[in-house]
Write a protein that holds these residues in place. Structure first.
Motif, PDB file in Angstrom:
ATOM      1  N   ASP A  21       0.808  -1.214   0.000  1.00  0.00           N
ATOM      2  CA  ASP A  21       0.000   0.000   0.000  1.00  0.00           C
ATOM      3  C   ASP A  21       0.845   1.268   0.000  1.00  0.00           C
ATOM      4  OD1 ASP A  21       0.984   0.049   2.571  1.00  0.00           O
ATOM      5  OD2 ASP A  21      -0.952  -0.092   3.563  1.00  0.00           O
ATOM      6  N   TRP A  22       1.922   1.257  -0.739  1.00  0.00           N
ATOM      7  CA  TRP A  22       2.757   2.451  -0.802  1.00  0.00           C
ATOM      8  C   TRP A  22       2.073   3.569  -1.608  1.00  0.00           C
ATOM      9  CZ3 TRP A  22       4.325   4.243  -5.594  1.00  0.00           C
ATOM     10  CH2 TRP A  22       4.316   3.330  -6.665  1.00  0.00           C
ATOM     11  N   TYR A  23       1.045   3.241  -2.289  1.00  0.00           N
ATOM     12  CA  TYR A  23       0.311   4.170  -3.144  1.00  0.00           C
ATOM     13  C   TYR A  23      -1.106   4.336  -2.633  1.00  0.00           C
ATOM     14  CZ  TYR A  23      -1.086  -0.438  -4.694  1.00  0.00           C
ATOM     15  OH  TYR A  23      -1.527  -1.741  -4.712  1.00  0.00           O
ATOM     16  N   PRO A  24      -1.835   5.385  -3.027  1.00  0.00           N
ATOM     17  CA  PRO A  24      -1.329   6.518  -3.825  1.00  0.00           C
ATOM     18  C   PRO A  24      -0.367   7.365  -3.007  1.00  0.00           C
ATOM     19  CG  PRO A  24      -3.541   6.972  -3.043  1.00  0.00           C
ATOM     20  CD  PRO A  24      -3.250   5.557  -2.640  1.00  0.00           C
ATOM     21  N   GLY A  31       6.339  18.845 -12.639  1.00  0.00           N
ATOM     22  CA  GLY A  31       6.166  20.067 -11.864  1.00  0.00           C
ATOM     23  C   GLY A  31       4.779  20.303 -11.302  1.00  0.00           C
ATOM     24  N   GLN A  32       3.839  19.418 -11.583  1.00  0.00           N
ATOM     25  CA  GLN A  32       2.464  19.592 -11.106  1.00  0.00           C
ATOM     26  C   GLN A  32       2.145  18.536 -10.050  1.00  0.00           C
ATOM     27  OE1 GLN A  32       0.566  22.255 -12.085  1.00  0.00           O
ATOM     28  NE2 GLN A  32       2.446  22.825 -13.176  1.00  0.00           N
ATOM     29  N   PRO A  33       1.381  18.898  -9.007  1.00  0.00           N
ATOM     30  CA  PRO A  33       1.052  17.922  -7.966  1.00  0.00           C
ATOM     31  C   PRO A  33       0.169  16.805  -8.504  1.00  0.00           C
ATOM     32  CG  PRO A  33      -0.154  19.977  -7.635  1.00  0.00           C
ATOM     33  CD  PRO A  33       0.836  20.238  -8.717  1.00  0.00           C
ATOM     34  N   LEU A  34       0.447  15.587  -8.035  1.00  0.00           N
ATOM     35  CA  LEU A  34      -0.294  14.413  -8.484  1.00  0.00           C
ATOM     36  C   LEU A  34      -0.274  13.370  -7.382  1.00  0.00           C
ATOM     37  CD1 LEU A  34      -1.590  12.696 -10.879  1.00  0.00           C
ATOM     38  CD2 LEU A  34       0.746  11.897 -11.311  1.00  0.00           C
ATOM     39  N   ASN A  35      -1.389  12.691  -7.168  1.00  0.00           N
ATOM     40  CA  ASN A  35      -1.408  11.495  -6.331  1.00  0.00           C
ATOM     41  C   ASN A  35      -1.149  10.299  -7.234  1.00  0.00           C
ATOM     42  OD1 ASN A  35      -1.847  12.536  -3.755  1.00  0.00           O
ATOM     43  ND2 ASN A  35      -4.061  12.657  -4.061  1.00  0.00           N
ATOM     44  N   TYR A  36       0.065   9.756  -7.130  1.00  0.00           N
ATOM     45  CA  TYR A  36       0.484   8.713  -8.072  1.00  0.00           C
ATOM     46  C   TYR A  36      -0.144   7.382  -7.712  1.00  0.00           C
ATOM     47  CZ  TYR A  36       3.381   6.296 -11.437  1.00  0.00           C
ATOM     48  OH  TYR A  36       3.803   5.579 -12.526  1.00  0.00           O
ATOM     49  N   GLN A  37      -0.727   6.738  -8.726  1.00  0.00           N
ATOM     50  CA  GLN A  37      -1.375   5.436  -8.557  1.00  0.00           C
ATOM     51  C   GLN A  37      -0.793   4.482  -9.598  1.00  0.00           C
ATOM     52  OE1 GLN A  37      -4.025   4.868  -6.291  1.00  0.00           O
ATOM     53  NE2 GLN A  37      -4.019   2.683  -6.784  1.00  0.00           N
ATOM     54  N   PRO A  38      -0.047   3.463  -9.195  1.00  0.00           N
ATOM     55  CA  PRO A  38       0.514   2.535 -10.174  1.00  0.00           C
ATOM     56  C   PRO A  38      -0.539   1.566 -10.690  1.00  0.00           C
ATOM     57  CG  PRO A  38       1.027   1.771  -7.975  1.00  0.00           C
ATOM     58  CD  PRO A  38       0.322   3.105  -7.821  1.00  0.00           C
ATOM     59  N   LEU A  39      -0.172   0.811 -11.697  1.00  0.00           N
ATOM     60  CA  LEU A  39      -1.041  -0.234 -12.205  1.00  0.00           C
ATOM     61  C   LEU A  39      -1.254  -1.306 -11.137  1.00  0.00           C
ATOM     62  CD1 LEU A  39       0.604  -0.665 -15.725  1.00  0.00           C
ATOM     63  CD2 LEU A  39      -1.534   0.543 -15.205  1.00  0.00           C
ATOM     64  N   VAL A 308       8.377  11.986 -13.045  1.00  0.00           N
ATOM     65  CA  VAL A 308       7.700  11.834 -11.758  1.00  0.00           C
ATOM     66  C   VAL A 308       8.744  11.994 -10.654  1.00  0.00           C
ATOM     67  CG1 VAL A 308       6.287  10.360 -10.292  1.00  0.00           C
ATOM     68  CG2 VAL A 308       6.031  10.251 -12.787  1.00  0.00           C
ATOM     69  N   SER A 309       8.450  12.861  -9.683  1.00  0.00           N
ATOM     70  CA  SER A 309       9.399  13.181  -8.616  1.00  0.00           C
ATOM     71  C   SER A 309       8.706  13.108  -7.254  1.00  0.00           C
ATOM     72  CB  SER A 309       9.974  14.595  -8.796  1.00  0.00           C
ATOM     73  OG  SER A 309      10.520  14.768 -10.080  1.00  0.00           O
ATOM     74  N   PRO A 310       9.139  12.212  -6.363  1.00  0.00           N
ATOM     75  CA  PRO A 310       8.646  12.282  -4.985  1.00  0.00           C
ATOM     76  C   PRO A 310       8.959  13.643  -4.364  1.00  0.00           C
ATOM     77  CG  PRO A 310       9.785  10.211  -5.367  1.00  0.00           C
ATOM     78  CD  PRO A 310      10.047  11.080  -6.565  1.00  0.00           C
TER      79      PRO A 310
END
Length: 342
Positions: A21-24, A31-39, A308-310
């Motif tokens: 559960d490291w995601y989202p 440069g834009q904020p995003l809640n990253y969700q992998p496949l 993509v940048s943490p």
């Protein structure tokens, strides 16, 4: 030390959950904020080759652990190779060629330097093979996507930390960036120059060298012998770790305060114990997990972000208490993962 051990114990207990559960996760995407969700899972067991510069410290152990965990979760096959150090660019070139000979489907590369692999990467692009630039920065055409944090931003963040706590007026700074020619080092030096614009500062460059303990210890000793009264010493994790130890055991010979340009397990321990002021983290475990997902998305023709940048977090004794350390390093008992491409 007992606090760190307790933290590691908790991390060990929750490592399986962290993998699931490291995601989202909050990131910056171009440069834009995003809640990253992998496949949820790859469509087939793709074969991915990952190249790392070395496996000498816990930073890259964390990267390898993140790569391995996400590959397992998505059901892809992964080879992990490390070149033995930044002084071995020819080894990494040969490792890439070996993966190509084994017809890997995609490549995740944390490069020793910015250009040596470019000819092979151009050929991979012509073959339609995805190449994901991980952590270190490649200056090549043909890069499919990048999972990395700009080390210029990392250095600006830690310099802002210094600026927020130092007394006004002139100050001095010792600087030990790492191996010459590495993309992250060049970015870090660019960030330092930007941070020091308009500042009244005496900058003492301690020189370049591989990020192993022996090489950095020699540079640290030379810098502090020449400038024992330097106010701050900012360096790569091996340099900062040794400098903090040297300052702590030297009585009043040195009065410098030590910071690192990035965090490792040893740096975190020294921050917790009060021997290092602070260090930014680029969450290398997250970068690795995202890199695998980017490779799978590219292979399957699914949408992906080109960069993509943490989020960068500056860790000191206070902020460390709230930080999710599984973003930075593997749980206790996990070492460097090396594996031939299945």
């Amino acid at each position: 030390m007992h606090l760190l051990k307790g933290l590691l114990f908790c991390l060990c207990l929750t490592s399986l959950q962290a993998l699931a559960d490291w995601y989202p996760v909050a990131v910056q995407a171009v440069g834009q904020p995003l809640n990253y969700q992998p496949l949820a899972r790859a469509a087939q067991p793709w074969r991915i080759c990952a190249l790392l510069p070395h496996g000498k410290d816990r930073y890259w152990w964390g990267v390898a652990w993140g790569l391995d965990g996400e590959a397992s979760r998505q059901g892809v096959r992964l080879g992990i190779y490390e070149a033995g150090g930044y002084e071995n660019p020819q080894t990494q070139i040969a490792q890439l060629q070996a993966c190509r000979a084994q017809q890997a489907d995609a490549y995740v590369i944390a490069a020793i330097n910015t250009t040596d692999l470019c000819p092979q990467i151009a050929e991979l692009q012509a073959q339609g093979k995805p190449v994901i630039d991980l952590v270190n920065r490649l200056d090549c055409s043909g890069i499919t996507a990048r999972s990395q944090v700009n080390f210029a931003d990392m250095t600006r963040e830690v310099m802002a930390y210094i600026e927020g706590r130092r007394e006004s007026g002139a100050f001095s700074l010792g600087w030990l960036p790492g191996p010459q020619g590495a993309g992250w080092v060049m970015d870090s030096e660019s960030g330092l120059r930007q941070a020091l614009l308009g500042q009244s500062v005496a900058l003492y460059h301690g020189g370049y060298g591989p990020v192993d303990r022996a090489s950095q210890a020699q540079l640290v000793r030379r810098l502090l012998d020449a400038h024992a009264d330097v106010d701050y010493l900012l360096g790569n994790a091996e340099a900062a770790g040794f400098a903090a130890q040297l300052v702590r055991t030297s009585g009043n010979q040195y009065r410098t305060q030590v910071l690192a340009t990035y965090a490792t397990e040893r740096i975190i321990e020294q921050i917790r114990d009060g021997f290092i002021l602070a260090a930014p983290t680029d969450s290398p475990v997250l970068q690795a997990r995202i890199a695998i997902d980017l490779a799978v998305r590219a292979l399957e023709g699914k949408p992906y972000e080109p960069l993509v940048s943490p989020l960068i977090e500056v860790l000191d004794q206070r902020s460390l208490q709230q930080f999710d350390i599984s973003r930075l390093m593997p749980p206790e008992g996990h070492w460097m993962i090396r594996r031939e491409l299945p």
